[in-house]
Design an enzyme around this catalytic site. Structure first.
Site, PDB file in Angstrom:
ATOM      1  N   GLY A  48      -0.918  -0.211   4.810  1.00  0.00           N
ATOM      2  CA  GLY A  48       0.229  -0.228   3.906  1.00  0.00           C
ATOM      3  C   GLY A  48       1.544  -0.610   4.553  1.00  0.00           C
ATOM      4  O   GLY A  48       2.410  -1.179   3.896  1.00  0.00           O
ATOM      5  N   ASP A 104       4.434   3.351   5.048  1.00  0.00           N
ATOM      6  CA  ASP A 104       4.712   2.808   3.722  1.00  0.00           C
ATOM      7  C   ASP A 104       5.225   3.902   2.790  1.00  0.00           C
ATOM      8  O   ASP A 104       6.277   3.770   2.175  1.00  0.00           O
ATOM      9  CB  ASP A 104       3.462   2.140   3.138  1.00  0.00           C
ATOM     10  N   ASP A 107       3.423  11.030   0.658  1.00  0.00           N
ATOM     11  CA  ASP A 107       3.182  11.763  -0.589  1.00  0.00           C
ATOM     12  C   ASP A 107       3.105  13.248  -0.241  1.00  0.00           C
ATOM     13  O   ASP A 107       4.118  13.938  -0.207  1.00  0.00           O
ATOM     14  CB  ASP A 107       1.904  11.225  -1.231  1.00  0.00           C
ATOM     15  N   PHE A 156       2.071   7.085  -9.217  1.00  0.00           N
ATOM     16  CA  PHE A 156       1.284   6.216  -8.338  1.00  0.00           C
ATOM     17  C   PHE A 156       1.860   4.810  -8.398  1.00  0.00           C
ATOM     18  O   PHE A 156       1.883   4.185  -9.446  1.00  0.00           O
ATOM     19  CB  PHE A 156      -0.191   6.213  -8.729  1.00  0.00           C
ATOM     20  N   VAL A 157       2.347   4.341  -7.257  1.00  0.00           N
ATOM     21  CA  VAL A 157       3.017   3.046  -7.221  1.00  0.00           C
ATOM     22  C   VAL A 157       2.198   2.023  -6.428  1.00  0.00           C
ATOM     23  O   VAL A 157       1.392   2.393  -5.572  1.00  0.00           O
ATOM     24  CB  VAL A 157       4.439   3.163  -6.616  1.00  0.00           C
ATOM     25  N   ASP A 163      -1.541  -0.472  -2.168  1.00  0.00           N
ATOM     26  CA  ASP A 163      -2.605  -1.061  -2.983  1.00  0.00           C
ATOM     27  C   ASP A 163      -3.150  -0.100  -4.018  1.00  0.00           C
ATOM     28  O   ASP A 163      -2.927   1.113  -3.972  1.00  0.00           O
ATOM     29  CB  ASP A 163      -3.772  -1.494  -2.088  1.00  0.00           C
ATOM     30  N   ARG A 169      -1.168  -5.311  -2.910  1.00  0.00           N
ATOM     31  CA  ARG A 169      -0.386  -5.167  -1.671  1.00  0.00           C
ATOM     32  C   ARG A 169       0.620  -6.298  -1.518  1.00  0.00           C
ATOM     33  O   ARG A 169       1.676  -6.121  -0.927  1.00  0.00           O
ATOM     34  CB  ARG A 169      -1.304  -5.219  -0.440  1.00  0.00           C
TER      35      ARG A 169
HETATM   36  P1  5GP Z   1      -0.224  11.725   2.000  1.00  0.00           P
HETATM   37  O1  5GP Z   1      -1.143  12.142   3.093  1.00  0.00           O
HETATM   38  O2  5GP Z   1       1.229  11.750   2.402  1.00  0.00           O
HETATM   39  O3  5GP Z   1      -0.467  12.487   0.734  1.00  0.00           O
HETATM   40  O4  5GP Z   1      -0.612  10.240   1.619  1.00  0.00           O
HETATM   41  C1  5GP Z   1      -0.197   9.157   2.384  1.00  0.00           C
HETATM   42  C2  5GP Z   1      -1.004   7.914   2.098  1.00  0.00           C
HETATM   43  O5  5GP Z   1      -1.530   7.927   0.758  1.00  0.00           O
HETATM   44  C3  5GP Z   1      -0.132   6.671   2.150  1.00  0.00           C
HETATM   45  O6  5GP Z   1      -0.069   6.130   3.455  1.00  0.00           O
HETATM   46  C4  5GP Z   1      -0.804   5.758   1.148  1.00  0.00           C
HETATM   47  O7  5GP Z   1      -1.852   5.064   1.773  1.00  0.00           O
HETATM   48  C5  5GP Z   1      -1.377   6.699   0.129  1.00  0.00           C
HETATM   49  N1  5GP Z   1      -0.482   6.886  -1.044  1.00  0.00           N
HETATM   50  C6  5GP Z   1       0.282   7.958  -1.364  1.00  0.00           C
HETATM   51  N2  5GP Z   1       0.948   7.768  -2.509  1.00  0.00           N
HETATM   52  C7  5GP Z   1       0.623   6.524  -2.922  1.00  0.00           C
HETATM   53  C8  5GP Z   1       1.015   5.730  -4.053  1.00  0.00           C
HETATM   54  O8  5GP Z   1       1.809   6.105  -4.929  1.00  0.00           O
HETATM   55  N3  5GP Z   1       0.463   4.484  -4.131  1.00  0.00           N
HETATM   56  C9  5GP Z   1      -0.430   3.999  -3.209  1.00  0.00           C
HETATM   57  N4  5GP Z   1      -0.894   2.774  -3.400  1.00  0.00           N
HETATM   58  N5  5GP Z   1      -0.816   4.733  -2.139  1.00  0.00           N
HETATM   59  C10 5GP Z   1      -0.299   5.968  -1.994  1.00  0.00           C
END
Ligand code: 5GP
Length: 183
Positions: A48, A104, A107, A156-157, A163, A169
């Site tokens: 990402g 990128d 979350d 979710f973006v 992606d 992407r």
């Molecule tokens: P976390 O561990 O912080 O919950 O998630 C991080 C990873 O989840 C990011 O690097 C990304 O790959 C994916 N992710 C989290 N939110 C989104 C979103 O809104 N869209 C997309 N495409 N991927 C996300």
């Protein structure tokens, strides 16, 4: 690919290419000031962070090196699995280096928590985080993020490196994916 080409797949556009460029110019200038006289190692988190790494590094005026890690994250769903695995490690020895992890999106922060403790154990001189996007839940965990492009809502973006099932992407901006695409 322009956001207009997939407008039916998006409920709305959050940031255009121009918005992102403007913000990265500010963040790049801040990084230049903060690390003046030091040479940064930017660590991009694949896949990402490819877009943000390319644009942030070019927005900077200072020299920097770049390396990459790949860790497992969402798979093809839209919920964090919490499962983190190193798929590709760094080529660089980071001990004694000033390291800036380039992400990128954050979350829950689960992925990054794991990554940061792993990198910290390699004894860098400094270790900080830059993320292009941050969701509200990230604010509830103890991860200290030094540079944030944009704080976004809990949706979710896709686009600008992010992606859904491998697609979107290459969008030049970021938008919220319409539920009909994944339901
Ligand atoms: P976390 O561990 O912080 O919950 O998630 C991080 C990873 O989840 C990011 O690097 C990304 O790959 C994916 N992710 C989290 N939110 C989104 C979103 O809104 N869209 C997309 N495409 N991927 C996300």
């Amino acid at each position: 690919m322009d956001l207009d080409h997939v407008s039916d797949d998006l409920t709305h556009v959050l940031y255009s290419q121009a918005d992102i460029e403007r913000r990265l110019a500010e963040v790049g200038a801040q990084i230049d000031r903060d690390y003046a006289g030091r040479e940064l190692l930017l660590v991009g988190v694949l896949n990402g962070a490819v877009m943000v790494m390319a644009d942030l590094s070019r927005a900077m005026r200072s020299h920097c090196e770049m390396d990459w890690m790949a860790i497992s994250s969402y798979g093809s769903g839209t919920q964090s699995s919490g499962v983190v695995r190193i798929l590709k490690d760094l080529n660089t020895d980071i001990s004694g280096r000033d390291v800036l992890v380039v992400e990128d999106i954050i979350d829950t922060g689960l992925t990054l928590s794991y990554l940061m403790s792993n990198l910290q154990s390699r004894e860098p001189a400094s270790l900080e985080i830059m993320t292009m996007f941050r969701k509200p839940e990230a604010l509830q965990n103890p991860i200290d993020v030094k540079y944030v492009g944009f704080d976004i809502p809990n949706e979710f973006v896709v686009g600008y490196g992010l992606d859904y099932a491998g697609r979107y992407r290459n969008l030049n901006g970021v938008g919220t994916l319409a539920p009909h695409v994944y339901s």
